[in-house]
Design an enzyme around this catalytic site. Structure first.
Site, PDB file in Angstrom:
ATOM      1  N   LYS A  23       0.838  -1.214   0.000  1.00 13.12           N
ATOM      2  CA  LYS A  23       0.000   0.000   0.000  1.00 13.12           C
ATOM      3  C   LYS A  23       0.868   1.257   0.000  1.00 13.12           C
ATOM      4  O   LYS A  23       0.623   2.192  -0.756  1.00 13.12           O
ATOM      5  CB  LYS A  23      -0.889  -0.010   1.255  1.00 13.12           C
ATOM      6  CG  LYS A  23      -1.569   1.319   1.519  1.00 13.12           C
ATOM      7  CD  LYS A  23      -2.452   1.281   2.749  1.00 13.12           C
ATOM      8  CE  LYS A  23      -1.750   1.596   4.052  1.00 13.12           C
ATOM      9  NZ  LYS A  23      -1.483   3.007   4.318  1.00 13.12           N
ATOM     10  N   ASN A  24       1.913   1.265   0.838  1.00 11.23           N
ATOM     11  CA  ASN A  24       2.716   2.482   0.969  1.00 11.23           C
ATOM     12  C   ASN A  24       3.637   2.722  -0.219  1.00 11.23           C
ATOM     13  O   ASN A  24       4.283   3.763  -0.317  1.00 11.23           O
ATOM     14  CB  ASN A  24       3.509   2.449   2.282  1.00 11.23           C
ATOM     15  CG  ASN A  24       2.587   2.611   3.487  1.00 11.23           C
ATOM     16  OD1 ASN A  24       1.417   2.921   3.333  1.00 11.23           O
ATOM     17  ND2 ASN A  24       3.128   2.384   4.678  1.00 11.23           N
ATOM     18  N   CYS A 119      -5.062   7.330   9.969  1.00  9.20           N
ATOM     19  CA  CYS A 119      -5.302   6.706  11.260  1.00  9.20           C
ATOM     20  C   CYS A 119      -5.005   7.649  12.420  1.00  9.20           C
ATOM     21  O   CYS A 119      -4.167   8.544  12.298  1.00  9.20           O
ATOM     22  CB  CYS A 119      -4.407   5.477  11.397  1.00  9.20           C
ATOM     23  SG  CYS A 119      -4.942   4.125  10.353  1.00  9.20           S
ATOM     24  N   ARG A 124       0.319  13.824  13.360  1.00  7.53           N
ATOM     25  CA  ARG A 124       0.605  13.706  11.931  1.00  7.53           C
ATOM     26  C   ARG A 124       0.477  15.033  11.167  1.00  7.53           C
ATOM     27  O   ARG A 124      -0.329  15.168  10.240  1.00  7.53           O
ATOM     28  CB  ARG A 124      -0.258  12.613  11.293  1.00  7.53           C
ATOM     29  CG  ARG A 124      -0.104  11.291  12.003  1.00  7.53           C
ATOM     30  CD  ARG A 124      -0.699  10.156  11.252  1.00  7.53           C
ATOM     31  NE  ARG A 124       0.228   9.579  10.295  1.00  7.53           N
ATOM     32  CZ  ARG A 124      -0.074   8.546   9.523  1.00  7.53           C
ATOM     33  NH1 ARG A 124      -1.262   8.014   9.553  1.00  7.53           N
ATOM     34  NH2 ARG A 124       0.815   8.061   8.680  1.00  7.53           N
ATOM     35  N   ASP A 307       4.896   0.185  11.959  1.00 10.36           N
ATOM     36  CA  ASP A 307       3.640  -0.431  11.521  1.00 10.36           C
ATOM     37  C   ASP A 307       3.475  -1.857  12.049  1.00 10.36           C
ATOM     38  O   ASP A 307       2.384  -2.426  11.948  1.00 10.36           O
ATOM     39  CB  ASP A 307       3.552  -0.439   9.988  1.00 10.36           C
ATOM     40  CG  ASP A 307       3.247   0.948   9.439  1.00 10.36           C
ATOM     41  OD1 ASP A 307       2.764   1.797  10.193  1.00 10.36           O
ATOM     42  OD2 ASP A 307       3.494   1.176   8.235  1.00 10.36           O
ATOM     43  N   ARG A 399      -8.590  -0.429   5.067  1.00  5.54           N
ATOM     44  CA  ARG A 399      -7.744   0.585   4.435  1.00  5.54           C
ATOM     45  C   ARG A 399      -6.406  -0.012   4.004  1.00  5.54           C
ATOM     46  O   ARG A 399      -5.788   0.484   3.062  1.00  5.54           O
ATOM     47  CB  ARG A 399      -7.489   1.745   5.402  1.00  5.54           C
ATOM     48  CG  ARG A 399      -8.757   2.514   5.724  1.00  5.54           C
ATOM     49  CD  ARG A 399      -8.435   3.748   6.493  1.00  5.54           C
ATOM     50  NE  ARG A 399      -7.220   4.321   5.939  1.00  5.54           N
ATOM     51  CZ  ARG A 399      -6.378   5.085   6.596  1.00  5.54           C
ATOM     52  NH1 ARG A 399      -6.596   5.382   7.839  1.00  5.54           N
ATOM     53  NH2 ARG A 399      -5.302   5.559   5.997  1.00  5.54           N
TER      54      ARG A 399
HETATM   55  C1  UD1 Z   1       4.439   6.571   6.360  1.00  4.35           C
HETATM   56  C2  UD1 Z   1       3.543   5.368   6.185  1.00  4.35           C
HETATM   57  C3  UD1 Z   1       3.164   4.780   7.535  1.00  4.35           C
HETATM   58  C4  UD1 Z   1       4.418   4.499   8.358  1.00  4.35           C
HETATM   59  C5  UD1 Z   1       5.317   5.723   8.428  1.00  4.35           C
HETATM   60  C6  UD1 Z   1       6.650   5.446   9.106  1.00  4.35           C
HETATM   61  C7  UD1 Z   1       2.358   5.896   4.133  1.00  4.35           C
HETATM   62  C8  UD1 Z   1       1.078   6.293   3.479  1.00  4.35           C
HETATM   63  N1  UD1 Z   1       2.343   5.794   5.478  1.00  4.35           N
HETATM   64  O1  UD1 Z   1       3.685   7.553   7.053  1.00  4.35           O
HETATM   65  O2  UD1 Z   1       2.450   3.567   7.307  1.00  4.35           O
HETATM   66  O3  UD1 Z   1       4.036   4.141   9.663  1.00  4.35           O
HETATM   67  O4  UD1 Z   1       5.598   6.205   7.100  1.00  4.35           O
HETATM   68  O5  UD1 Z   1       7.320   4.408   8.455  1.00  4.35           O
HETATM   69  O6  UD1 Z   1       3.356   5.646   3.471  1.00  4.35           O
HETATM   70  N2  UD1 Z   1       6.060  14.321  10.742  1.00  4.35           N
HETATM   71  C9  UD1 Z   1       5.927  15.647  11.092  1.00  4.35           C
HETATM   72  N3  UD1 Z   1       5.640  16.546  10.110  1.00  4.35           N
HETATM   73  C10 UD1 Z   1       5.462  16.173   8.795  1.00  4.35           C
HETATM   74  C11 UD1 Z   1       5.608  14.794   8.465  1.00  4.35           C
HETATM   75  C12 UD1 Z   1       5.906  13.897   9.458  1.00  4.35           C
HETATM   76  O7  UD1 Z   1       6.080  16.036  12.259  1.00  4.35           O
HETATM   77  O8  UD1 Z   1       5.201  17.038   7.950  1.00  4.35           O
HETATM   78  C13 UD1 Z   1       6.388  13.339  11.813  1.00  4.35           C
HETATM   79  C14 UD1 Z   1       5.269  12.301  12.002  1.00  4.35           C
HETATM   80  O9  UD1 Z   1       4.240  12.776  12.826  1.00  4.35           O
HETATM   81  C15 UD1 Z   1       6.054  11.140  12.577  1.00  4.35           C
HETATM   82  C16 UD1 Z   1       7.415  11.232  11.871  1.00  4.35           C
HETATM   83  O10 UD1 Z   1       7.512  12.585  11.400  1.00  4.35           O
HETATM   84  O11 UD1 Z   1       6.220  11.331  13.951  1.00  4.35           O
HETATM   85  C17 UD1 Z   1       7.616  10.293  10.702  1.00  4.35           C
HETATM   86  O12 UD1 Z   1       6.503  10.379   9.835  1.00  4.35           O
HETATM   87  P1  UD1 Z   1       6.579   9.954   8.294  1.00  4.35           P
HETATM   88  O13 UD1 Z   1       7.790   9.117   8.056  1.00  4.35           O
HETATM   89  O14 UD1 Z   1       6.418  11.177   7.467  1.00  4.35           O
HETATM   90  O15 UD1 Z   1       5.291   9.033   8.160  1.00  4.35           O
HETATM   91  P2  UD1 Z   1       4.182   9.084   7.039  1.00  4.35           P
HETATM   92  O16 UD1 Z   1       4.783   9.380   5.723  1.00  4.35           O
HETATM   93  O17 UD1 Z   1       3.025   9.879   7.515  1.00  4.35           O
END
Ligand code: UD1
Length: 425
Positions: A23-24, A119, A124, A307, A399
């Site tokens: 999915k990711n 989720c 986030r 995850d 999802r």
């Molecule tokens: C993606 C995956 C999710 C996985 C995660 C970490 C998808 C759709 N989802 O989520 O399944 O658990 O990577 O491997 O691919 N953060 C901020 N500001 C931002 C962006 C991120 O503070 O603008 C923080 C987040 O809250 C989190 C950390 O950075 O604490 C890492 O998040 P990130 O790696 O960006 O996760 P996602 O891309 O949302």
């Protein structure tokens, strides 16, 4: 319709389960397919879940053509992408819709996309994404619940990715692929899904180097064209079934996986005393008793994936000792533990640390899923539990997992989906 799972636990799992596409990986790759102003793409091994369906709907609303030509093959033509406003009520449902903003900036120089949902596992925010857009020359503002930008002129830049964020790295790769000049991403995420995306964009005529390392160099090109690509298998789905097999006294062959992507999970399961046999494109997990306690700290790849933290807690809840599980990526990813405690788990949570004391058995109870992976953890517990577990909130599982109940039933589980009117769940 809302749905519940009804699981009568205690039946060992056995047989073969086939893992779908990631999915990711598929979310960014489908979005990137819409970067092509020429030709068409066929994406194979695309998972059939509700996040993917929502993204397809968003892209259709923007003017792209998408069609499932087989159960897991998606045809995409994006020559006519013209609308720069993503439908608010769909975009807000998934985290992956942030990538649509990058796509629109790159293709049309303007965009309006609802701030993403997804989720409930933490705040986030999208601040890293907005910083990245700004570095490339796009002032994206958040107004009335949406990210908005107009009259954008992008140019390549050097950008440091905070916390090696997966989503920010993806978004920068998508946007910078059509951005004039060179973009250098430092502290980029190294997850396998990043490499998959880079391979696809390069197949479209893009020029990305270094994906899979902390530094990615992107030379922007004028145009990209469609191409055929096979999405990598879902390492999280694979890991989930591995842990279910161990928790539910199983002997399961998990097929269609890249075992290198699962090395941490394999190592941890072995530390927990479980037998794991690595084959060419599959792993076989044979449950052994006792389950030994093994600590875990979630980390960016190749560390233990956040995850899979939730199903790991379920497994450790049946261990012969005390396991310390630390969540370092998302601040609110222990929400499922209250539900697990209803099933007899003995777990204390202190901020980002769960102290999991093994119990002899779980007992079935009515519980509720509040995020995809927490939901999977409850299913794993239900499979191992004495008696009947009723899990509400199955829309979360839908999802990220395709046909989970069918796949588990094929392994011998007693699991049923019950459709209910919305106000009954
Ligand atoms: C993606 C995956 C999710 C996985 C995660 C970490 C998808 C759709 N989802 O989520 O399944 O658990 O990577 O491997 O691919 N953060 C901020 N500001 C931002 C962006 C991120 O503070 O603008 C923080 C987040 O809250 C989190 C950390 O950075 O604490 C890492 O998040 P990130 O790696 O960006 O996760 P996602 O891309 O949302």
């Amino acid at each position: 319709m809302a749905a519940k799972f009804l699981i009568r636990g205690g039946r060992p799992l056995s047989g073969r389960v086939t893992v779908g596409g990631a999915k990711n990986s598929a979310l960014p790759i489908i979005t990137a397919a819409a970067l092509a102003a020429e030709g068409e793409s066929v994406l194979d091994n695309v998972p059939n879940n509700s996040d993917i369906h929502h993204l397809c709907q968003i892209l259709k609303d923007l003017g792209c053509q998408l069609e499932w030509i087989e159960e897991t093959s998606l045809w995409i033509r994006a020559n006519d992408l013209a609308n720069h406003v993503a439908p608010y009520n769909i975009a807000r449902k998934l985290r992956g819709s942030t990538y649509v903003m990058g796509l629109l900036l790159a293709r049309l120089g303007k965009g309006e996309v609802a701030c993403p949902g997804g989720c409930e596992i933490g705040a986030r925010p999208v601040d890293f994404h907005l910083k990245g857009f700004k570095a490339l020359g796009a002032d994206v503002v958040v107004e009335h619940g949406a990210m908005k930008a107009e009259n954008v002129k992008l140019s390549g830049a050097r950008f440091y990715v905070d916390r090696a964020s997966v989503g920010t790295t993806v978004n920068m790769m998508i946007t910078a692929s059509l951005t004039p000049g060179t973009t250098l991403l430092e502290n980029a995420a190294v997850e396998p899904e990043i490499v998959d995306l880079a391979n696809y964009i390069n197949g479209m005529g893009g020029r990305l180097r270094g994906a899979g390392t902390n530094t990615i160099r992107i030379e922007g090109v004028d145009k990209l064209h469609g191409c055929r690509h096979e999405v990598i298998p879902d390492r999280i789905e694979a890991g989930t079934y591995m842990m279910m097999a161990a928790a539910a006294s199983g002997d399961v062959l998990i097929d269609n996986c890249i075992t290198e992507h699962l090395s941490t999970v394999i190592a941890k399961l072995r530390e927990a005393g479980q037998e794991v046999e690595e084959q060419m494109d599959a792993v076989r997990v044979i449950a052994r008793r006792p389950i030994h306690s093994a600590d875990v700290e979630t980390q960016v790849h190749p560390g233990f994936p956040t995850d899979l933290q939730s199903p790991w807690v379920t497994l450790m809840g049946l261990s012969d000792g005390i396991a310390v599980v630390q969540e370092t990526i998302f601040e609110n990813r222990f929400g499922f533990i209250n539900e697990l405690i209803r099933m007899g788990a003995n777990i204390k949570v202190d901020r980002n640390t769960a102290i999991v004391r093994g119990v002899e058995r779980y007992t079935g109870a009515p519980v509720e899923a509040k995020d995809i992976r927490g939901g999977a953890a409850l299913v794993a517990a239900g499979l191992a539990a004495d008696g009947v577990t009723e899990i509400a909130g199955i829309r979360y599982l839908d999802r990220g997992y395709n046909r989970m109940e069918d796949k588990l039933a094929e392994l011998g589980a007693d699991i049923r989906r019950i459709e209910l009117p919305e106000n009954n769940v």
